[in-house]
Each structure stands twice: as C-alpha cells, then as structure tokens.
Write a protein that holds these residues in place. Structure first.
Motif, mmCIF file in Angstrom:
data_model
loop_
_atom_site.group_PDB
_atom_site.id
_atom_site.type_symbol
_atom_site.label_atom_id
_atom_site.label_comp_id
_atom_site.label_asym_id
_atom_site.label_seq_id
_atom_site.Cartn_x
_atom_site.Cartn_y
_atom_site.Cartn_z
ATOM 1 N N ASP A 54 -18.962 10.674 -11.933
ATOM 2 C CA ASP A 54 -19.421 9.336 -11.549
ATOM 3 C C ASP A 54 -18.236 8.598 -10.939
ATOM 4 O OD1 ASP A 54 -20.606 6.918 -11.241
ATOM 5 O OD2 ASP A 54 -20.923 6.511 -13.374
ATOM 6 N N ILE A 55 -18.043 8.790 -9.634
ATOM 7 C CA ILE A 55 -16.819 8.369 -8.961
ATOM 8 C C ILE A 55 -17.083 7.187 -8.038
ATOM 9 C CG2 ILE A 55 -15.005 9.107 -7.362
ATOM 10 C CD1 ILE A 55 -15.482 11.963 -8.331
ATOM 11 N N PRO A 56 -16.325 6.098 -8.161
ATOM 12 C CA PRO A 56 -16.458 4.999 -7.203
ATOM 13 C C PRO A 56 -15.782 5.377 -5.885
ATOM 14 C CG PRO A 56 -14.653 4.538 -8.687
ATOM 15 C CD PRO A 56 -15.276 5.825 -9.169
ATOM 16 N N ASP A 57 -16.004 4.591 -4.862
ATOM 17 C CA ASP A 57 -15.321 4.841 -3.589
ATOM 18 C C ASP A 57 -13.908 4.276 -3.605
ATOM 19 O OD1 ASP A 57 -17.537 5.994 -1.805
ATOM 20 O OD2 ASP A 57 -18.485 4.222 -2.671
ATOM 21 N N LEU A 58 -13.721 3.143 -4.267
ATOM 22 C CA LEU A 58 -12.429 2.484 -4.396
ATOM 23 C C LEU A 58 -12.262 2.020 -5.830
ATOM 24 C CD1 LEU A 58 -12.759 0.206 -1.241
ATOM 25 C CD2 LEU A 58 -10.951 1.928 -1.491
ATOM 26 N N ALA A 59 -11.023 1.872 -6.271
ATOM 27 C CA ALA A 59 -10.784 1.328 -7.609
ATOM 28 C C ALA A 59 -9.383 0.758 -7.692
ATOM 29 C CB ALA A 59 -10.964 2.406 -8.681
ATOM 30 N N SER A 60 -9.250 -0.306 -8.443
ATOM 31 C CA SER A 60 -7.922 -0.799 -8.798
ATOM 32 C C SER A 60 -7.311 0.196 -9.771
ATOM 33 C CB SER A 60 -8.030 -2.172 -9.458
ATOM 34 O OG SER A 60 -8.594 -3.119 -8.580
ATOM 35 N N TRP A 61 -6.025 0.505 -9.574
ATOM 36 C CA TRP A 61 -5.400 1.531 -10.424
ATOM 37 C C TRP A 61 -3.892 1.342 -10.450
ATOM 38 C CZ3 TRP A 61 -7.647 4.219 -13.983
ATOM 39 C CH2 TRP A 61 -7.004 5.313 -14.570
ATOM 40 N N LEU A 84 -8.153 10.275 -1.896
ATOM 41 C CA LEU A 84 -7.843 10.444 -0.480
ATOM 42 C C LEU A 84 -6.363 10.181 -0.234
ATOM 43 C CD1 LEU A 84 -10.843 8.532 1.153
ATOM 44 C CD2 LEU A 84 -10.559 11.014 0.967
ATOM 45 N N PRO A 85 -5.673 11.040 0.488
ATOM 46 C CA PRO A 85 -4.275 10.767 0.844
ATOM 47 C C PRO A 85 -4.199 9.616 1.837
ATOM 48 C CG PRO A 85 -5.043 12.750 1.945
ATOM 49 C CD PRO A 85 -6.139 12.346 1.001
ATOM 50 N N LEU A 86 -3.167 8.796 1.689
ATOM 51 C CA LEU A 86 -3.006 7.602 2.517
ATOM 52 C C LEU A 86 -1.694 7.621 3.296
ATOM 53 C CD1 LEU A 86 -4.166 4.970 -0.156
ATOM 54 C CD2 LEU A 86 -5.579 6.181 1.528
ATOM 55 N N ASP A 87 -1.145 8.815 3.547
ATOM 56 C CA ASP A 87 0.169 8.924 4.181
ATOM 57 C C ASP A 87 0.203 8.316 5.576
ATOM 58 O OD1 ASP A 87 1.604 10.385 2.122
ATOM 59 O OD2 ASP A 87 0.304 12.068 2.613
ATOM 60 N N ASP A 88 -0.919 8.372 6.288
ATOM 61 C CA ASP A 88 -0.935 7.881 7.666
ATOM 62 C C ASP A 88 -1.628 6.530 7.784
ATOM 63 O OD1 ASP A 88 -3.373 8.931 6.976
ATOM 64 O OD2 ASP A 88 -3.736 9.945 8.898
ATOM 65 N N VAL A 121 -6.846 2.728 -5.156
ATOM 66 C CA VAL A 121 -7.017 4.119 -4.740
ATOM 67 C C VAL A 121 -8.395 4.290 -4.112
ATOM 68 C CG1 VAL A 121 -5.424 5.062 -6.443
ATOM 69 C CG2 VAL A 121 -7.838 4.773 -7.057
ATOM 70 N N ALA A 122 -8.504 5.282 -3.215
ATOM 71 C CA ALA A 122 -9.768 5.635 -2.575
ATOM 72 C C ALA A 122 -10.119 7.061 -2.971
ATOM 73 C CB ALA A 122 -9.652 5.511 -1.060
ATOM 74 N N PHE A 123 -11.336 7.275 -3.432
ATOM 75 C CA PHE A 123 -11.746 8.570 -3.965
ATOM 76 C C PHE A 123 -12.388 9.461 -2.905
ATOM 77 C CE2 PHE A 123 -11.302 6.134 -7.785
ATOM 78 C CZ PHE A 123 -10.949 7.052 -8.762
ATOM 79 N N ARG A 174 -18.650 7.134 3.952
ATOM 80 C CA ARG A 174 -18.199 6.254 2.873
ATOM 81 C C ARG A 174 -16.686 6.310 2.704
ATOM 82 N NH1 ARG A 174 -21.504 8.482 -1.868
ATOM 83 N NH2 ARG A 174 -19.864 7.411 -3.052
ATOM 84 N N GLU A 175 -16.114 7.503 2.823
ATOM 85 C CA GLU A 175 -14.666 7.624 2.687
ATOM 86 C C GLU A 175 -13.951 6.841 3.781
ATOM 87 O OE1 GLU A 175 -13.839 11.784 2.500
ATOM 88 O OE2 GLU A 175 -14.561 11.984 0.436
ATOM 89 N N ALA A 176 -14.463 6.933 4.999
ATOM 90 C CA ALA A 176 -13.867 6.173 6.109
ATOM 91 C C ALA A 176 -14.030 4.673 5.874
ATOM 92 C CB ALA A 176 -14.507 6.589 7.427
#
Length: 444
Positions: free
Chosen positions: A104-111, A128-132, A332-334, A341-343
């Motif tokens: 049960d995964i949200p798309d975004l979360a405070s972490w 999701l990696p956020l390097d770029d 974080v983005a899951f 949704r990820e985009a």
C-alpha cells in the motif's frame, strides 16, 4: 558535504531496512510493483506546471498540517491534478513502513532523509531516484548533498533547512554574567556555565520529563569523532558505546548534572518548560534542535525571539554542528509501476522547489535553501544562524549509525538516578548489538 560510507556499512544499512519492514508486517511484499514503466518514468521530468488533468496521486504525511497543504492546493490549481492526502498516525514512520511492506504505497511522502531511514524503505527497490532533478543546481551547496542518499543515489528531495543540534542562549543572562564572547569548545562552554552558577544563576535548562532532549548533550560532544568515522566503527563492531569517546561524553553529561549546572526540575521539566524557562531568563542555555525554535515561533514573532535569544554550534574540540534531518525536511517519491503517476509525483517536487518555493518558505517561515530565493522577513536571525552552521557540520547518530538504540531513554534513567554512565553505555550497546545482529551485521 555528506560523509562517504563504506560498502560494508551500506550493505548493513540495507539489511536494516529489510529487517524493519519484515518486523512491521511479516510476509508482506517488500518490493514495489514498479516495472519497466517505473524505471522509464525515473528519467522523466515534466515542466513544473504541465497539464495533469485527470491524474490522481497520493501524498503520505503525519497528522499535523503545514506549508505543504498550500503547495498541494496550488499544484492542483496550476496543473489540474488531484492529490489525495493519506494520513498515517503516530508513530508515523512505523505506520508508513507497514503500509509499504503490504504494497500500500503512496506516490509521495514526507520522510526523514537520512541514509538509515531511506534504507528502512528499501530505497533502491521502492523509491524513485532523483539524481537528475532539475532544481538541484539552484540549491545552496551546503545543504544540497547533506542528506537524501543511499550509497551514491539521491532518493529524497531536501525541501527545507535540516535540523541542527546546538546551544540556544538567553542574551540578557549572558550579559548579566559578563559573557561577551561565545565559547569555541565544550570546555569553554562549561567555564561560562560555572561562571553563571557561581553568580547564582542556572546555566543549562534540561527537559528530562520529555526524555528525548537528553541525548543532545552527548551527541554534540561526538561531532569530531563522527567526522573521523566513529559511527562506521560502531556499525562494524569495532567501537562500542562503552568505549571512548561515547562513554566519555555520557560521563561528562553526568558531571554537568552533578555539578548543579542544570535547572532544579531537570528530571521533570517538559519540552515546553525548557523553552519557557530559557525565554524567561530562568536559565542561560538549552542544548536543543530546531524544534525549540519552532516551539517559540508559536508564541513570539521573529523580532521578539532575536531580541531575546542567540544560538551557537558546539562540539568537543570546536564548533562543528551536528545535523539531524527530520521528516519535515525531506520528501520521497515511490515507484508505483504507473509511469504517469510517477512523473506527476516528480513534477510536484519540481513545482515545490521552483515556482512555488518562495510561497512555501513564506507560509512556513522557513530559511530558504534555494540560492536565488531570499529568506522571508518573518524568519528570525536565529534560524539563519542555525542554517549557516550546516557548512561545517556532521551527521548525527540517527543519520550515520545502522540502528537507533534507546540512548535518550537510558540517559533519562541517568537523570533519574536509576543508571550510572557505565550502565547507560552498556544497555545502549547491548540493544545496538541485538539490532545489528538481527540485521546480519558483521562483527556482532
């Protein structure tokens, strides 16, 4: 800059994350459903206000509101997206981990954007990696790389200035006792404390009734050792809490209590008592994190706070600050397996850190971490001084150790006279070793 961690430490930290998720929900699927779509979306960064009509994403957070509420509302208005808030009750981190373990995964979360807490979410599999990320070059270099990583991959967006351990002091009390220069080492701070005590004042205000503030006096003394790899040594079983310098820091804390340098009600005083005593001049100093300033801002404006209090970093041998980012500092983005949704989740992060960022920090009264966005007028100088210390800082135990034992609870027992420094160190080490052994760490 963030500390480099050894391959062994990172492997163990990953095991720690697996153990936490297994504990939270035995038999749950520990990986997200993200497939090729999720991986493709990892390289997709939409414009901040690109049309998202018909797209719905979820945002996981705690029960308290804040400036993110305004950001979510504005994002929906600008893009046509729908963001549904998902509230996880306290203990927030444990409840979110349990949801993730069951899929049960949200798309975004405070972490909390520390390596240990990101591995608790099994970042490589689930985030999701956020390097770029397109906003990274605009961030304050002192903050940009201070947290948010597992190994060399960025998995959390730092959205506000990380919390820092330091010394809040009452300016009038310092002036009363002739203290005109800020201490530059722990021993110099103790000299000032003894001057205040000799004059009939209270040097430090502690909140033993709350328990959690007891750890700051110990952790701040370990800053230089942390820079030299202390927590990697602890993670590997090469150094224990019963060894120097940790037992020495605990013993020093006990000595400060025994000398009578603290408030008479140190064993029962609450966190609210601590801030009230300090602001009223009933004590000269409080060793605390950003939470103390946040508490004061609910009662006083920036000018009142700046007129009354100052702040400085301190460590055993100098003025190295110790950082402890919390879940208000990171998002974080899951990986969900849904590329659209990820985009959209990543687009929200871009919107927050670019178009909306001036409003976000204005609403929250936050120090800006984007170089071309000035601090709001409502930000106390005190907050700016705290943020400025990040350029000479090191991670906390929570940031760099593979497990977070109940050091603060044991230190509260020290205050209550139920434990000696040696017993505090031994109990903390035993718990740390048990957690490390359960995670499969070498050396335990």
């Amino acid at each position: 800059m963030r500390a480099t961690r050894s391959a062994r430490t990172l492997a163990v930290a990953a095991a720690a994350g697996a153990a936490l998720l297994l504990t939270s929900c035995a038999g749950g699927d520990l990986t997200s459903s993200s497939g090729d779509g999720g991986d493709d979306a990892a390289s997709t960064w939409n414009d901040a206000t690109a049309d998202l009509s018909g797209v719905t994403i979820t945002f996981g957070g705690g029960t308290a509101g804040g400036p993110l509420d305004g950001a979510i509302e504005a994002f929906q208005e600008e893009t046509g997206a729908t963001i549904k808030r998902v509230t996880y009750p306290d203990p927030y981190e444990q409840n979110l981990q349990t949801r993730v373990a069951t899929g049960d995964i949200p798309d975004l979360a405070s972490w909390q954007p520390t390596t240990s807490m990101l591995t608790a979410l099994q970042a490589p599999a689930n985030l999701l990696p956020l390097d770029d990320a397109p906003w990274l070059d605009s961030m304050d270099p002192a903050v940009r790389d201070i947290a948010g990583f597992v190994d060399d991959t960025r998995y959390a967006a730092i959205v506000s200035s990380p919390s820092v351990m330091g010394v809040y002091y009452n300016k009038a009390v310092f002036e009363q006792y002739g203290i005109t220069e800020l201490p530059q080492t722990w021993d110099e701070m103790l000299e000032d404390a003894r001057t205040i005590q000799a004059g009939g004042g209270t040097a430090f205000v502690e909140a033993g009734g709350a328990q959690w503030p007891t750890q700051w006096a110990v952790q701040m003394q370990l800053a230089e050792a942390a820079q030299d790899g202390l927590w990697d040594e602890v993670n590997a079983g090469e150094t224990a809490f019963t060894d120097s310098p940790i037992i020495d820091a605990i013993t020093t804390y006990q000595g400060m209590v025994d000398e009578g340098l603290y408030n008479a009600d140190l064993r029962t005083a609450t966190f609210e008592d601590q801030s009230a005593h300090l602001f009223a001049g009933e004590g000269a100093m409080a060793l605390q994190v950003n939470a103390l300033l946040e508490q004061l801002l609910t009662q006083y404006d920036a000018q009142e706070i700046d007129d009354t209090l100052g702040w400085f970093p301190i460590s055993a041998e100098g003025t190295v600050a110790t950082t402890i980012p919390d879940n208000k500092n990171g998002i974080v983005a899951f990986k969900t397996g849904d590329a659209e949704r990820e985009a959209a989740a990543k687009q929200f992060l871009t919107f927050l850190m670019t178009d909306y960022y001036p409003t976000y920090i204005e609403d929250g009264g936050l120090v800006s971490i984007v170089t071309d966005v000035p601090n709001p007028d409502t930000v106390p100088q005190l907050a700016q001084d705290i943020a400025a210390s990040l350029g000479n800082s090191v991670g906390s135990m929570q940031s760099l150790a593979i497990a977070n034992p109940d050091l603060y609870i044991n230190l509260a027992s020290l205050l209550y006279g139920e434990m000696t420094p040696e017993q505090v160190a031994d109990a903390t080490q035993q718990q740390f070793a048990q957690l490390a052994q359960a995670q499969g760490a070498e050396g335990f």
